[in-house]
Design an enzyme around this catalytic site. Sequence first.
Site, short mmCIF file in Angstrom:
data_model
loop_
_atom_site.label_atom_id
_atom_site.label_comp_id
_atom_site.label_asym_id
_atom_site.label_seq_id
_atom_site.Cartn_x
_atom_site.Cartn_y
_atom_site.Cartn_z
CE LYS A 1 53.36 43.76 10.57
NZ LYS A 1 53.83 44.33 9.30
NE ARG B 1 52.77 40.52 2.90
CZ ARG B 1 52.25 41.35 3.80
NH1 ARG B 1 51.70 40.86 4.90
NH2 ARG B 1 52.28 42.64 3.61
NE ARG C 1 43.75 50.72 12.38
CZ ARG C 1 44.45 49.92 11.56
NH1 ARG C 1 44.11 49.79 10.29
NH2 ARG C 1 45.48 49.25 12.03
NE ARG D 1 41.30 52.69 6.25
CZ ARG D 1 42.17 51.86 5.70
NH1 ARG D 1 42.58 52.05 4.47
NH2 ARG D 1 42.65 50.85 6.38
#
Length: 231
Positions: A28, A103, A142, A175
């Site tokens: 996004k 949302r 990631r 992370r």
Amino acid sequence: MTDAGGGTASSSMGRRILLLVGSVGAGKGTQAAALSSELGLAHLASGNLFRQALRDGSPLGEQARAYMERGDLVPDDITIQMFMQELSQPAAARGAILDGFPRTVAQARALDATLAERGEQIERVISIEVPVEELVARVAGRRVCPVCGTPYHVDSDPPRVAGRCDKDGAELQQRDDDRPEVVRARLEKQVKPMLEVLDYYDRKGVVQHVDGTQPIARVTEEILEGVRAGW
Ligand SMILES: [Zn+2]
């Protein structure tokens, strides 16, 4: 395509307000940046808005800070006022891409009502759709360098030496937020309200569903084709 909800086909101010919807990892942010530069629209991401409001110390930012410091959600009306403030800035003269808000259906209704007071509306909702397990895999791939902060991805953007930063050789880390079980839990929480928001706008006939598993450039192209066809 104009809206099927009985509003005006274009806003009185003649600008485009688009909403980007997609789960974490759906690309996004990348698409918002591409669309923003292609179409000359401001990119209004809720997270950035909050950070900026806190930095600026604006009255709205101070109100939001009070909630955030208590660990509470910022009330919808404050968030909407923040968006409206950004929409009144010169950067949004041609329009804006909303990202991260609304949302929930309640937020969507409240935002639509506020926009309607100004003769405006969300013209198009772009839904970037990627199956949950692919999203988990994307986010779980990631990596980040703990020394210089450079981001990598084990599949789409790997370092030259596996597990090592190209710039300083530091061991790359994942992370905590990117661990598969954390991502899956976050997605599960997001999906239901997101589908409800999409359903709400689908009824107005303004949703463009886009296959987010395609290459990034193809996704951008498909969105632009749709948006331009609607202009
Ligand atoms: Zn590094």
